[in-house]
Design a protein around this motif. Structure first.
Motif, PDB file in Angstrom:
ATOM      1  N   PRO A 114     -20.526 -20.894  24.878  1.00 45.43           N
ATOM      2  CA  PRO A 114     -19.566 -20.293  23.948  1.00 45.43           C
ATOM      3  C   PRO A 114     -18.384 -19.679  24.682  1.00 45.43           C
ATOM      4  CG  PRO A 114     -21.437 -18.834  24.265  1.00 45.43           C
ATOM      5  CD  PRO A 114     -21.762 -20.104  25.011  1.00 45.43           C
ATOM      6  N   VAL A 115     -17.325 -19.428  23.955  1.00 45.29           N
ATOM      7  CA  VAL A 115     -16.158 -18.757  24.515  1.00 45.29           C
ATOM      8  C   VAL A 115     -16.530 -17.309  24.788  1.00 45.29           C
ATOM      9  CG1 VAL A 115     -13.774 -18.054  24.078  1.00 45.29           C
ATOM     10  CG2 VAL A 115     -14.592 -20.283  23.284  1.00 45.29           C
ATOM     11  N   PRO A 116     -16.303 -16.790  25.995  1.00 42.97           N
ATOM     12  CA  PRO A 116     -16.700 -15.414  26.312  1.00 42.97           C
ATOM     13  C   PRO A 116     -15.891 -14.387  25.530  1.00 42.97           C
ATOM     14  CG  PRO A 116     -15.405 -16.358  28.107  1.00 42.97           C
ATOM     15  CD  PRO A 116     -15.679 -17.474  27.154  1.00 42.97           C
ATOM     16  N   ASP A 117     -16.535 -13.274  25.240  1.00 42.21           N
ATOM     17  CA  ASP A 117     -15.866 -12.183  24.522  1.00 42.21           C
ATOM     18  C   ASP A 117     -15.065 -11.323  25.497  1.00 42.21           C
ATOM     19  OD1 ASP A 117     -17.018 -12.952  22.090  1.00 42.21           O
ATOM     20  OD2 ASP A 117     -18.835 -11.780  22.510  1.00 42.21           O
ATOM     21  N   GLY A 118     -13.989 -10.752  25.008  1.00 44.31           N
ATOM     22  CA  GLY A 118     -13.205  -9.811  25.795  1.00 44.31           C
ATOM     23  C   GLY A 118     -12.441 -10.425  26.944  1.00 44.31           C
ATOM     24  N   ALA A 119     -12.231 -11.716  26.930  1.00 45.07           N
ATOM     25  CA  ALA A 119     -11.510 -12.378  28.022  1.00 45.07           C
ATOM     26  C   ALA A 119     -10.011 -12.346  27.762  1.00 45.07           C
ATOM     27  CB  ALA A 119     -11.987 -13.822  28.161  1.00 45.07           C
ATOM     28  N   ALA A 120      -9.239 -12.699  28.788  1.00 47.91           N
ATOM     29  CA  ALA A 120      -7.792 -12.800  28.646  1.00 47.91           C
ATOM     30  C   ALA A 120      -7.450 -13.917  27.659  1.00 47.91           C
ATOM     31  CB  ALA A 120      -7.147 -13.065  30.006  1.00 47.91           C
ATOM     32  N   TRP A 121      -6.210 -13.904  27.150  1.00 53.50           N
ATOM     33  CA  TRP A 121      -5.840 -14.820  26.068  1.00 53.50           C
ATOM     34  C   TRP A 121      -6.105 -16.283  26.385  1.00 53.50           C
ATOM     35  CZ3 TRP A 121      -2.596 -18.938  25.246  1.00 53.50           C
ATOM     36  CH2 TRP A 121      -2.403 -19.310  23.903  1.00 53.50           C
ATOM     37  N   PRO A 122      -5.760 -16.818  27.566  1.00 51.75           N
ATOM     38  CA  PRO A 122      -6.001 -18.250  27.792  1.00 51.75           C
ATOM     39  C   PRO A 122      -7.470 -18.638  27.721  1.00 51.75           C
ATOM     40  CG  PRO A 122      -4.495 -17.379  29.431  1.00 51.75           C
ATOM     41  CD  PRO A 122      -5.080 -16.205  28.721  1.00 51.75           C
ATOM     42  N   VAL A 123      -8.377 -17.730  28.079  1.00 51.09           N
ATOM     43  CA  VAL A 123      -9.808 -18.023  28.025  1.00 51.09           C
ATOM     44  C   VAL A 123     -10.372 -17.703  26.650  1.00 51.09           C
ATOM     45  CG1 VAL A 123     -12.063 -17.407  29.018  1.00 51.09           C
ATOM     46  CG2 VAL A 123     -10.075 -17.713  30.505  1.00 51.09           C
ATOM     47  N   ALA A 124      -9.839 -16.681  25.989  1.00 49.52           N
ATOM     48  CA  ALA A 124     -10.286 -16.349  24.639  1.00 49.52           C
ATOM     49  C   ALA A 124      -9.872 -17.412  23.632  1.00 49.52           C
ATOM     50  CB  ALA A 124      -9.728 -14.989  24.228  1.00 49.52           C
ATOM     51  N   HIS A 125      -8.771 -18.124  23.905  1.00 55.97           N
ATOM     52  CA  HIS A 125      -8.295 -19.236  23.068  1.00 55.97           C
ATOM     53  C   HIS A 125      -8.136 -20.453  23.982  1.00 55.97           C
ATOM     54  CE1 HIS A 125      -6.938 -15.424  21.267  1.00 55.97           C
ATOM     55  NE2 HIS A 125      -7.183 -15.989  20.100  1.00 55.97           N
ATOM     56  N   PRO A 126      -9.246 -21.020  24.435  1.00 56.07           N
ATOM     57  CA  PRO A 126      -9.179 -21.956  25.567  1.00 56.07           C
ATOM     58  C   PRO A 126      -8.418 -23.246  25.283  1.00 56.07           C
ATOM     59  CG  PRO A 126     -11.384 -21.932  24.614  1.00 56.07           C
ATOM     60  CD  PRO A 126     -10.631 -20.817  23.979  1.00 56.07           C
ATOM     61  N   VAL A 127      -8.562 -23.831  24.091  1.00 58.52           N
ATOM     62  CA  VAL A 127      -7.858 -25.084  23.821  1.00 58.52           C
ATOM     63  C   VAL A 127      -6.357 -24.841  23.763  1.00 58.52           C
ATOM     64  CG1 VAL A 127      -7.549 -26.959  22.163  1.00 58.52           C
ATOM     65  CG2 VAL A 127      -9.845 -26.083  22.633  1.00 58.52           C
ATOM     66  N   ALA A 128      -5.950 -23.811  23.026  1.00 58.14           N
ATOM     67  CA  ALA A 128      -4.530 -23.483  22.957  1.00 58.14           C
ATOM     68  C   ALA A 128      -3.996 -23.074  24.326  1.00 58.14           C
ATOM     69  CB  ALA A 128      -4.301 -22.357  21.941  1.00 58.14           C
ATOM     70  N   GLY A 129      -4.789 -22.302  25.071  1.00 61.36           N
ATOM     71  CA  GLY A 129      -4.365 -21.888  26.411  1.00 61.36           C
ATOM     72  C   GLY A 129      -4.219 -23.067  27.357  1.00 61.36           C
ATOM     73  N   SER A 130      -5.150 -24.012  27.278  1.00 61.48           N
ATOM     74  CA  SER A 130      -5.073 -25.199  28.144  1.00 61.48           C
ATOM     75  C   SER A 130      -3.851 -26.046  27.809  1.00 61.48           C
ATOM     76  CB  SER A 130      -6.344 -26.040  27.985  1.00 61.48           C
ATOM     77  OG  SER A 130      -7.493 -25.298  28.320  1.00 61.48           O
ATOM     78  N   LEU A 131      -3.602 -26.265  26.533  1.00 61.32           N
ATOM     79  CA  LEU A 131      -2.429 -27.037  26.127  1.00 61.32           C
ATOM     80  C   LEU A 131      -1.144 -26.340  26.559  1.00 61.32           C
ATOM     81  CD1 LEU A 131      -3.545 -28.165  22.551  1.00 61.32           C
ATOM     82  CD2 LEU A 131      -3.399 -29.577  24.609  1.00 61.32           C
ATOM     83  N   ALA A 132      -1.139 -25.007  26.458  1.00 63.01           N
ATOM     84  CA  ALA A 132       0.053 -24.264  26.875  1.00 63.01           C
ATOM     85  C   ALA A 132       0.287 -24.408  28.376  1.00 63.01           C
ATOM     86  CB  ALA A 132      -0.105 -22.790  26.500  1.00 63.01           C
ATOM     87  N   TRP A 133      -0.770 -24.299  29.182  1.00 65.63           N
ATOM     88  CA  TRP A 133      -0.615 -24.462  30.631  1.00 65.63           C
ATOM     89  C   TRP A 133      -0.129 -25.863  30.973  1.00 65.63           C
ATOM     90  CZ3 TRP A 133       0.205 -21.034  34.023  1.00 65.63           C
ATOM     91  CH2 TRP A 133      -0.433 -19.789  34.014  1.00 65.63           C
ATOM     92  N   CYS A 134      -0.689 -26.880  30.333  1.00 65.59           N
ATOM     93  CA  CYS A 134      -0.260 -28.251  30.608  1.00 65.59           C
ATOM     94  C   CYS A 134       1.198 -28.456  30.218  1.00 65.59           C
ATOM     95  CB  CYS A 134      -1.145 -29.242  29.849  1.00 65.59           C
ATOM     96  SG  CYS A 134      -2.844 -29.341  30.456  1.00 65.59           S
ATOM     97  N   ALA A 135       1.586 -27.900  29.071  1.00 67.82           N
ATOM     98  CA  ALA A 135       2.970 -28.043  28.616  1.00 67.82           C
ATOM     99  C   ALA A 135       3.935 -27.370  29.579  1.00 67.82           C
ATOM    100  CB  ALA A 135       3.116 -27.460  27.209  1.00 67.82           C
ATOM    101  N   VAL A 136       3.569 -26.194  30.061  1.00 68.71           N
ATOM    102  CA  VAL A 136       4.442 -25.479  31.007  1.00 68.71           C
ATOM    103  C   VAL A 136       4.569 -26.264  32.312  1.00 68.71           C
ATOM    104  CG1 VAL A 136       4.613 -23.411  32.440  1.00 68.71           C
ATOM    105  CG2 VAL A 136       4.050 -23.199  30.018  1.00 68.71           C
TER     106      VAL A 136
END
Length: 268
Positions: A220-242
């Motif tokens: 599962p997605v860990p609780d209390g993590a930073a935004w890219p890990v708390a929202h991993p799919v959106a965070g991954s897409l954002a990193w790839c786009a950047v």
């Protein structure tokens, strides 16, 4: 067919022949992830709090992402090698699209990575890893993994063109092994100190690894993590786009205008 597509296809063939003519390196890059999987699963895994099967389910997605992050190293070395040996200057003298050469390199690397993922996944199944989520989620995980590899390869190409020396690129590429270590690819970030955990969770590798575990249904997605890990799919897409938005135009511009470090070598 557009000029970029036609020229890119021709340069893709060049890169694939280049890899075929260096089978030792190709075999090493394909077998190393499997070796790491066996080492971490049965040697280091016994020292962790997670039971063996649970840790292997956690580890396989992390190793997939760590392998994808190596696109930074391979892209850097190949671009620096071509520049250092004068191949880049000779290709620049041809009437071809300026984006075709780095694009051909990136697509060839992506094709080899996709093929090399198959034996790794088979090894993962052999040690007990399973896809516990939906088939659609697994397809999404594979697509996200390849997108991340494509983005890191472009970042490596840019760094290789900036370095312009294959020896320096090789040494700098070795430093990229730190990226998966400073992430949740191998161990959870829960036990890290505050500042170290923050740095690890803002590492793109952590976001993509968490996304793959979520999509595969492994953790599962860990609780209390930073935004890219708390929202991993959106965070991954954002990193790839950047990475793509920054590195693709800069790499093409650098390729179009960078002289080689030396021009006395023949193109391969």
């Amino acid at each position: 067919m557009s000029t970029l597509a036609y020229d890119g296809t021709a340069l893709l063939g060049r890169q694939l022949r280049r890899m075929r003519n260096n089978p030792g390196l190709l075999i090493l890059t394909q077998t190393m992830p499997v070796t790491m999987l066996l080492f971490f699963s049965f040697v280091l895994g016994s020292a962790l709090a997670m039971p063996g099967a649970e840790y292997r389910s956690y580890l396989v997605p992390g190793l997939l992402v760590a392998t994808a992050a190596n696109g930074l190293m391979t892209g850097m070395f190949q671009a620096a090698q071509d520049t250092h040996r004068g191949v880049t200057d000779r290709l620049r003298s041809l009437p071809i699209s300026r984006a075709a050469v780095p694009l051909g390199q990136a697509v060839a690397d992506l094709a080899v990575t996709a093929a090399g993922t198959v034996p790794f996944l088979l090894a993962g199944l052999a040690v007990g890893w399973r896809v516990e989520g939906s088939a659609l989620g697994a397809v999404g995980a594979a697509g996200l993994l390849l997108m991340f590899r494509f983005a890191t390869t472009w970042a490596g190409i840019l760094l290789g063109l900036l370095t312009r020396n294959e020896e320096a690129a090789g040494q700098l590429g070795g430093a990229t092994f730190v990226l998966p270590l400073l992430s949740n690819a191998y161990i959870p970030t829960d036990g890290m100190t505050g500042w170290l955990r923050t740095a690890a969770e803002w590492n793109p590798v952590s976001a993509v690894a968490t996304a793959l575990r979520d999509l595969f249904g492994n953790a599962p997605v860990p609780d209390g993590a930073a935004w890219p890990v708390a929202h991993p799919v959106a965070g991954s897409l954002a990193w790839c786009a950047v990475l793509l938005a920054v590195c693709v135009p800069l790499a093409v511009r650098r390729y179009a205008g960078t002289p080689a470090a030396r021009t006395d070598a023949r193109p391969r």
